[in-house]
Design an enzyme around this catalytic site. Structure first.
Site, PDB file in Angstrom:
ATOM      1  N   GLY A 163       1.359  -0.905   0.266  1.00  0.00           N
ATOM      2  CA  GLY A 163      -0.501   0.219  -0.137  1.00  0.00           C
ATOM      3  C   GLY A 163       0.913   1.795  -0.254  1.00  0.00           C
ATOM      4  O   GLY A 163       1.979   1.575   0.018  1.00  0.00           O
ATOM      5  N   PRO A 164       0.054   2.574   0.225  1.00  0.00           N
ATOM      6  CA  PRO A 164       0.971   3.567  -0.458  1.00  0.00           C
ATOM      7  C   PRO A 164       1.852   4.120   0.591  1.00  0.00           C
ATOM      8  O   PRO A 164       1.464   3.115   1.884  1.00  0.00           O
ATOM      9  CB  PRO A 164       0.069   4.674   0.022  1.00  0.00           C
TER      10      PRO A 164
ATOM     11  N   GLY B 112       2.871   5.270   4.728  1.00  0.00           N
ATOM     12  CA  GLY B 112       2.263   6.338   5.618  1.00  0.00           C
ATOM     13  C   GLY B 112       0.995   5.396   5.928  1.00  0.00           C
ATOM     14  O   GLY B 112      -0.249   6.400   6.593  1.00  0.00           O
TER      15      GLY B 112
ATOM     16  N   SER C 139      -6.710   1.486 -17.653  1.00  0.00           N
ATOM     17  CA  SER C 139      -8.217   1.898 -16.775  1.00  0.00           C
ATOM     18  C   SER C 139      -8.071   3.410 -17.115  1.00  0.00           C
ATOM     19  O   SER C 139      -9.144   4.049 -16.801  1.00  0.00           O
ATOM     20  CB  SER C 139      -8.085   1.735 -15.404  1.00  0.00           C
TER      21      SER C 139
ATOM     22  N   LYS D 142      -8.317   4.438  -5.520  1.00  0.00           N
ATOM     23  CA  LYS D 142      -9.140   5.772  -6.446  1.00  0.00           C
ATOM     24  C   LYS D 142     -10.879   5.891  -5.403  1.00  0.00           C
ATOM     25  O   LYS D 142     -10.877   7.563  -5.629  1.00  0.00           O
ATOM     26  CB  LYS D 142     -10.064   4.604  -7.599  1.00  0.00           C
TER      27      LYS D 142
HETATM   28  P1  ADP Z   1       3.778   2.895   6.292  1.00  0.00           P
HETATM   29  O1  ADP Z   1       5.372   2.079   7.238  1.00  0.00           O
HETATM   30  O2  ADP Z   1       3.282   2.389   5.876  1.00  0.00           O
HETATM   31  O3  ADP Z   1       4.735   4.010   5.216  1.00  0.00           O
HETATM   32  P2  ADP Z   1       4.076   3.674   8.969  1.00  0.00           P
HETATM   33  O4  ADP Z   1       3.554   2.614   9.966  1.00  0.00           O
HETATM   34  O5  ADP Z   1       5.395   4.488   8.718  1.00  0.00           O
HETATM   35  O6  ADP Z   1       3.370   4.356   7.440  1.00  0.00           O
HETATM   36  O7  ADP Z   1       2.534   4.953   9.715  1.00  0.00           O
HETATM   37  C1  ADP Z   1       3.546   6.353   9.682  1.00  0.00           C
HETATM   38  C2  ADP Z   1       2.478   7.053  10.906  1.00  0.00           C
HETATM   39  O8  ADP Z   1       1.139   6.731  10.843  1.00  0.00           O
HETATM   40  C3  ADP Z   1       3.458   6.400  11.861  1.00  0.00           C
HETATM   41  O9  ADP Z   1       3.746   7.585  12.922  1.00  0.00           O
HETATM   42  C4  ADP Z   1       1.943   5.777  12.755  1.00  0.00           C
HETATM   43  O10 ADP Z   1       2.065   5.314  13.736  1.00  0.00           O
HETATM   44  C5  ADP Z   1       1.285   6.205  12.438  1.00  0.00           C
HETATM   45  N1  ADP Z   1      -0.249   5.521  11.542  1.00  0.00           N
HETATM   46  C6  ADP Z   1      -0.047   5.198  10.977  1.00  0.00           C
HETATM   47  N2  ADP Z   1      -1.107   4.187  10.316  1.00  0.00           N
HETATM   48  C7  ADP Z   1      -2.342   4.257  11.759  1.00  0.00           C
HETATM   49  C8  ADP Z   1      -3.437   3.694  12.709  1.00  0.00           C
HETATM   50  N3  ADP Z   1      -4.321   2.826  11.723  1.00  0.00           N
HETATM   51  N4  ADP Z   1      -3.174   4.433  14.292  1.00  0.00           N
HETATM   52  C9  ADP Z   1      -2.535   4.793  14.641  1.00  0.00           C
HETATM   53  N5  ADP Z   1      -1.308   5.529  13.624  1.00  0.00           N
HETATM   54  C10 ADP Z   1      -1.490   5.317  12.566  1.00  0.00           C
END
Ligand code: ADP
Length: 665
Positions: free
Chosen positions: A247-248, A250, A572, A615
């Site tokens: 997934g994307p 964050g 698409s 999307k």
């Molecule tokens: P990814 O690894 O998908 O790029 P991260 O796990 O680093 O994303 O998430 C980015 C930030 O957002 C982190 O600080 C994480 O703790 C917070 N975060 C992401 N999803 C949630 C969620 N569902 N509930 C609480 N905090 C979240």
């Protein structure tokens, strides 16, 4: 001079002796300990000033520092695990469910004891062996002779059989033959006195797993049974044995990985695969020169001092671009349960058992991942968050975290919901919440500075929506969909990108020319075919569109598709290109706040596409009001959460006329 010589020799001896002790304390598997001792032996014979000496010392020092047998004990309390996932993460219900299922299976597998049958006609020997094995956590049964053993074997399945060679009517050799015929997967270990070693060797030829000569060392019994059981339980490569979070950025992938480690009580570490350039970064460098290093996997295991950490291999989809060697096969050796029990890092040159490591892969998109790897993964998709979810997460997790990290306290700063929503809508444009966290961090940083500068600083600050601009400057993103007018020859489409989903505006223009179809933008052949199909469809249905048959005579048509979508998602955009063209040729503006996705055929059908969740989230971010989705994506639409379906009209379309009717003014 002499004095120096002596002290150098002493130092040399001291180093060797110290390493010798470290080898015996390192709990290495016996073959590795033996190799280490041999290497050490070689060092006693070469000059301490040679390069080989330094390489050798560094090597042994590295070997002894690895956590060969050091594992953290798993916490298998599944209820607690669920609580930890929930405490650390808002939403993500389906994803958490999948993770819990995965963990439950792991727990069950780990709790399943291997079964061993011990056969000896001497009661003391039998009881001794059984005692040792029970202590090793095997499920042990015993039999006093071959006949009894066969009866026990009838009643249940065993992973390993440990049998004496000399027994009454049915001796060990007979038993071996019968077991091999009836239960070919069960491993048979022969235990034998010195006098009968030749016959034990004969037993090996007949398919015994190993023989142990009496009197035996306890470690030998433990090690042999362990290896036998492990080989028996090696299943054919289980599809989906490794979790992959796709997934994307964050969207909580890393953070969930950390929570899994926390729940299991394991160490956690990450390796960014995107930064690796060479197979040796994974498999290690051969130790032919000073400074040769093991690969990252072994390095991380050494760093966390545990042989069973949770290792997150990040950015799997970024491997391969200008990578030297074959990254997929190197990764397979690491991930594949068939191979990773005896993973040989080129630097170590001895096998290291990676089978207790829990690997979690992450990727932004799955398209670029080689098939052999994809076959081994259980993919869990993270599509992104809705505005409401982002606001919840920000208020509950991100704001308190940033306030804390910037040295402020939660009774000093209060973010209102309005402020957070404004930051989400006007200062970020993303599927995840990485930039949102950065913006909140910026506000907190500025507040921290202000708190220090103002001696008479207020007791507490409330960040409301009207103060956001003060901290973050003018808004960064505009809503091109609702802030601009409907136009002729421009249609709003939805695409999938590496960072989630996005909207695009496909433009079409006509000019004097010679029947040429010009396409610009960077989606290559797939997009060209879609554009060609769209044009042919309109030409063959010119009448129904109310345009003259010869509209293409003496004209060129130019279609511009902004780049950004991922290659596989190309088709698409078909329906969007068609609408832009139809709008241009009929002179009817296309509704800007209606977005669409779908592959088209010459006969006017709309075919299903991928990434519906991403999307829809993108459409909502852009404030699109209505979305057309291929009717054959109905299941994907039904899977959307209520939150995702709120405030947006999702319509299913089966044919091109369905969309044309609704979008062209
Ligand atoms: P990814 O690894 O998908 O790029 P991260 O796990 O680093 O994303 O998430 C980015 C930030 O957002 C982190 O600080 C994480 O703790 C917070 N975060 C992401 N999803 C949630 C969620 N569902 N509930 C609480 N905090 C979240």
């Amino acid at each position: 001079m002499k004095f120096f010589k002596k002290s150098e020799d002493q130092q040399h001896e001291y180093i060797i002796e110290e390493l010798r002790q470290k080898i015996s304390a390192a709990h290495m598997p016996p073959p590795v300990a033996k190799i280490s001792e041999q290497e050490l032996e070689l060092l006693t014979r070469i000059s301490p000033s040679s390069a080989e000496y330094t390489i050798g010392i560094t090597y042994i020092d590295y070997l002894v520092s690895l956590p060969w047998n050091k594992k953290t004990e798993d916490n298998l309390d599944i209820v607690r695990a669920e609580r930890i996932l929930n405490e650390n993460h808002y939403g993500l219900d389906k994803i958490k469910e999948r993770i819990m299922e995965h963990l439950a299976i792991k727990v069950l597998m780990m709790n399943k004891k291997a079964r061993v049958l011990v056969i000896d006609d001497e009661e003391i020997a039998r009881k001794n062996l059984a005692h040792i094995l029970v202590k090793e956590n095997y499920d042990v049964m015993t039999a006093a002779d071959g006949a009894e053993a066969l009866r026990v074997l009838e009643s249940s399945e065993f992973d390993a059989v440990l049998t004496d060679l000399r027994m009454g009517k049915i001796d060990g050799m007979d038993l071996l033959e019968r077991v091999k015929i009836k239960y070919p997967d069960t491993k048979v270990i022969m235990v034998t006195g010195y006098a009968t070693v030749p016959s034990a060797i004969e037993a090996m030829k007949k398919g015994a797993f190993h023989y142990i000569a009496k009197p035996f060392k306890l470690d030998e019994v433990r090690d042999t049974v362990k290896r036998a059981v492990e080989q028996k339980s090696q299943r054919p490569i289980t599809k989906g044995s490794v979790l992959c979070f796709a997934g994307p950025p964050g969207t909580g992938k890393t953070s969930l990985g950390k929570s899994i480690a926390q729940a299991l009580g394991r160490k956690f570490t990450r390796i960014a695969l995107g930064g690796l350039k060479d197979e040796a970064d994974i498999r290690g460098h051969r130790r032919t020169y000073v400074g040769a290093k093991p690969g990252r996997v072994i390095e991380e295991i050494r760093r966390v001092e545990s042989a069973n950490p949770v290792v997150m291999l990040d950015e799997l989809d970024k491997v391969g671009r200008d990578f030297k060697g074959d990254p997929a096969s190197a990764l397979l050796e690491v991930l594949d349960p068939e191979q990773n029990r005896s993973f040989v890092d080129h630097y170590l040159d001895v096998p290291f058992d990676l089978s207790s490591v829990m690997f979690i892969l992450t990727a932004n998109v799955l398209d670029t991942i080689p098939a052999p790897l994809r076959d081994r993964m259980e993919v869990i998709e993270f599509a992104g968050y809705t505005q409401e979810e982002k606001a919840h997460i920000a208020l509950r997790f991100l704001c308190p975290k940033q306030i804390r990290e910037k040295g402020l306290s939660s009774n000093q700063v209060d973010f209102t919901e309005g402020a957070v929503k404004k930051i989400i809508q006007e200062y970020t444009h993303e599927a995840g919440i990485r930039n949102l966290e950065r913006r909140i961090a910026t506000v907190c940083r500025k507040l921290a500075r202000k708190t220090l500068q103002n001696t008479g600083s207020p007791e507490s600050v409330t960040i409301a929506s009207d103060s956001v601009e003060h901290y973050l400057g003018r808004k960064k993103f505009h809503f091109e969909v609702i802030e601009e007018q409907d136009r002729i020859g421009v249609a709003t489409g939805l695409v999938r990108t590496e960072t989630g989903g996005d909207i695009i505006f496909v433009e079409a223009a006509k000019m004097k020319g010679d029947k040429e179809l010009i396409i610009t933008g960077s989606l290559g052949d797939v997009m060209r075919e879609s554009a060609q199909t769209a044009l042919s469809y309109i030409r063959s249905n010119a009448g129904t569109f109310g345009i003259p048959d010869n509209f293409f005579e003496h004209r060129d048509i130019h279609i511009h598709v902004p780049s950004g979508a991922i290659q596989k998602d190309g088709p698409s955009a078909g329906i969007t290109i068609l609408i832009a063209l139809a709008s241009l040729l009929t002179g009817r503006p296309a509704l800007r706040d209606v977005a669409m996705t779908g592959e088209i055929t010459l006969t006017g059908r709309i075919l299903p596409v991928s990434g519906i969740q991403e999307k829809i989230l993108a459409a909502k971010r852009a404030k699109v009001k209505t979305v057309f989705v291929p009717a054959r994506n109905r299941a994907d639409v039904e899977e959307l959460t209520d939150d995702m379906k709120k405030d947006i009209d999702i319509r299913l379309a089966d044919t091109i006329p369905d969309v044309v009717k609704a979008v062209l003014v």
